[in-house]
Every structure is written in structure tokens, then in C-alpha cells.
Design a protein around this motif. Structure first.
Motif, mmCIF file in Angstrom:
data_model
loop_
_atom_site.group_PDB
_atom_site.id
_atom_site.type_symbol
_atom_site.label_atom_id
_atom_site.label_comp_id
_atom_site.label_asym_id
_atom_site.label_seq_id
_atom_site.Cartn_x
_atom_site.Cartn_y
_atom_site.Cartn_z
ATOM 1 N N PHE A 83 1.744 2.895 -14.281
ATOM 2 C CA PHE A 83 0.743 3.916 -13.950
ATOM 3 C C PHE A 83 0.661 4.276 -12.477
ATOM 4 C CE2 PHE A 83 -1.593 -0.108 -14.969
ATOM 5 C CZ PHE A 83 -1.898 -0.506 -13.673
ATOM 6 N N GLY A 84 1.535 3.737 -11.652
ATOM 7 C CA GLY A 84 1.542 4.066 -10.230
ATOM 8 C C GLY A 84 0.498 3.292 -9.446
ATOM 9 N N ALA A 85 0.382 3.645 -8.185
ATOM 10 C CA ALA A 85 -0.595 2.993 -7.309
ATOM 11 C C ALA A 85 -2.008 3.312 -7.782
ATOM 12 C CB ALA A 85 -0.394 3.459 -5.870
ATOM 13 N N VAL A 86 -2.913 2.349 -7.585
ATOM 14 C CA VAL A 86 -4.315 2.577 -7.962
ATOM 15 C C VAL A 86 -5.117 2.874 -6.702
ATOM 16 C CG1 VAL A 86 -4.177 1.117 -10.011
ATOM 17 C CG2 VAL A 86 -4.981 0.136 -7.879
ATOM 18 N N PRO A 87 -6.074 3.776 -6.793
ATOM 19 C CA PRO A 87 -6.880 4.090 -5.603
ATOM 20 C C PRO A 87 -7.703 2.883 -5.167
ATOM 21 C CG PRO A 87 -7.763 5.180 -7.552
ATOM 22 C CD PRO A 87 -6.489 4.524 -7.963
ATOM 23 N N GLU A 88 -8.015 2.837 -3.891
ATOM 24 C CA GLU A 88 -8.841 1.767 -3.320
ATOM 25 C C GLU A 88 -10.111 1.557 -4.136
ATOM 26 O OE1 GLU A 88 -9.592 -1.036 -0.257
ATOM 27 O OE2 GLU A 88 -8.092 0.512 0.094
ATOM 28 N N SER A 89 -10.705 2.639 -4.613
ATOM 29 C CA SER A 89 -11.957 2.555 -5.373
ATOM 30 C C SER A 89 -11.800 1.845 -6.717
ATOM 31 C CB SER A 89 -12.533 3.949 -5.596
ATOM 32 O OG SER A 89 -11.623 4.735 -6.338
ATOM 33 N N ALA A 90 -10.561 1.729 -7.220
ATOM 34 C CA ALA A 90 -10.326 1.051 -8.504
ATOM 35 C C ALA A 90 -10.264 -0.465 -8.344
ATOM 36 C CB ALA A 90 -9.034 1.558 -9.136
ATOM 37 N N VAL A 91 -10.077 -0.950 -7.109
ATOM 38 C CA VAL A 91 -10.017 -2.395 -6.871
ATOM 39 C C VAL A 91 -11.444 -2.931 -6.835
ATOM 40 C CG1 VAL A 91 -9.291 -4.220 -5.284
ATOM 41 C CG2 VAL A 91 -7.824 -2.231 -5.658
ATOM 42 N N VAL A 92 -11.749 -3.806 -7.788
ATOM 43 C CA VAL A 92 -13.089 -4.378 -7.918
ATOM 44 C C VAL A 92 -13.296 -5.486 -6.900
ATOM 45 C CG1 VAL A 92 -14.631 -5.625 -9.481
ATOM 46 C CG2 VAL A 92 -13.214 -3.757 -10.355
ATOM 47 N N GLY A 93 -12.278 -6.324 -6.709
ATOM 48 C CA GLY A 93 -12.407 -7.417 -5.752
ATOM 49 C C GLY A 93 -11.189 -8.316 -5.746
ATOM 50 N N ARG B 98 0.846 -1.191 0.000
ATOM 51 C CA ARG B 98 0.000 0.000 0.000
ATOM 52 C C ARG B 98 0.878 1.235 0.000
ATOM 53 N NH1 ARG B 98 -4.937 0.880 0.166
ATOM 54 N NH2 ARG B 98 -6.034 2.435 1.364
ATOM 55 N N GLU B 99 0.455 2.248 -0.750
ATOM 56 C CA GLU B 99 1.146 3.544 -0.770
ATOM 57 C C GLU B 99 0.130 4.625 -0.459
ATOM 58 O OE1 GLU B 99 3.264 4.386 -4.326
ATOM 59 O OE2 GLU B 99 4.792 2.899 -3.902
ATOM 60 N N ASP B 100 0.589 5.856 -0.332
ATOM 61 C CA ASP B 100 -0.321 6.971 -0.050
ATOM 62 C C ASP B 100 -1.443 7.058 -1.080
ATOM 63 O OD1 ASP B 100 1.180 7.635 2.147
ATOM 64 O OD2 ASP B 100 2.348 9.155 1.106
ATOM 65 N N GLY B 101 -1.105 6.755 -2.339
ATOM 66 C CA GLY B 101 -2.093 6.868 -3.402
ATOM 67 C C GLY B 101 -2.995 5.667 -3.568
ATOM 68 N N GLY B 102 -2.765 4.588 -2.820
ATOM 69 C CA GLY B 102 -3.600 3.400 -2.952
ATOM 70 C C GLY B 102 -2.770 2.131 -2.975
ATOM 71 N N TRP B 103 -3.223 1.151 -3.741
ATOM 72 C CA TRP B 103 -2.557 -0.151 -3.823
ATOM 73 C C TRP B 103 -1.560 -0.195 -4.978
ATOM 74 C CZ3 TRP B 103 -2.952 -3.178 0.177
ATOM 75 C CH2 TRP B 103 -4.108 -3.185 0.940
ATOM 76 N N TRP B 104 -0.397 -0.797 -4.718
ATOM 77 C CA TRP B 104 0.601 -1.029 -5.754
ATOM 78 C C TRP B 104 0.334 -2.419 -6.318
ATOM 79 C CZ3 TRP B 104 4.076 2.329 -7.757
ATOM 80 C CH2 TRP B 104 5.049 1.809 -8.620
ATOM 81 N N LEU B 105 0.024 -2.504 -7.611
ATOM 82 C CA LEU B 105 -0.340 -3.756 -8.271
ATOM 83 C C LEU B 105 0.717 -4.134 -9.294
ATOM 84 C CD1 LEU B 105 -4.111 -3.012 -9.013
ATOM 85 C CD2 LEU B 105 -3.090 -3.982 -6.933
#
Length: 109
Positions: free
Chosen positions: A80-90, A57-64
């Protein structure tokens, strides 16, 4: 009301060897996500669904990240960097198709 389960089909080679193109996955929308989990998320580049592993996890969300960094066309948080929590579908909870042969459990003598 949104169903808690989603079915997705893997495309591409970015999650080999664990997941292959054509594998069908069951995804739990409301599952708790932790480092090491495989998740389905919306790409911040084009909104398409992607299957990736959560590394931290980073400040901007999850590192995938992709499991196969050498895959042709691979795109992940390195691009594209970390994705916000809201971008994780499941969270992927089961690969249900195709069946793979069971590993033989022979006893050593």
C-alpha cells in the motif's frame, strides 16, 4: 485528553521472530519515530491497527515493513505504499507479555 500509552496484542506471523502472535505490547503515542523502530499504525487499506517496522521516510510518509515477508496474509508498504505521519499511532516501547525465559549467562572457562 488522550492517554499517552496504548496496549495492543500482536496477531499474525508478520513480525516473527521478534514478535509472535499473542505478544502484548506497550505503545507510546507521542514518541519520536526513527528508522528501525517498531510502530503501530492504521492501515491505509481498512483502518485496522498494524504492527510494522519503520525502514525509511519517503515524500508520502513512513515506509513500514513486516519482519517476516513470507508470512501468510502479510500486508505492508510493499502493498500500500508509504503511510502518512498521521497514520502512525505510536512507537512500541515494550513487549510485556508473555514473559520469556532469561538467557543464561555462563562464563566460558
Amino acid at each position: 485528553m488522550r492517554a499517552p500509552w496504548l496496549r495492543v496484542v500482536v496477531e499474525g506471523e508478520s513480525m516473527r521472530p521478534g514478535l509472535r502472535p499473542g505478544d502484548q505490547l506497550l505503545v507510546r503515542r507521542d514518541a519520536r519515530v526513527r528508522d528501525g523502530d517498531v510502530v503501530v499504525a492504521r492501515s491505509p487499506e481498512d483502518g485496522r491497527l498494524i504492527v510494522k517496522r519503520v525502514t525509511h521516510r519517503e515524500d508520502g510518509g513512513w515506509w513500514l515493513e513486516s519482519d517476516n515477508q513470507d508470512a501468510s496474509g502479510r500486508r505492508d508498504s510493499w502493498d500500500f505504499g508509504a503511510v502518512p505521519e498521521s497514520a502512525v499511532v505510536g512507537k512500541v516501547v515494550w513487549r510485556y507479555w508473555p514473559p520469556r525465559p532469561a538467557v543464561s549467562r555462563r562464563r566460558a572457562r
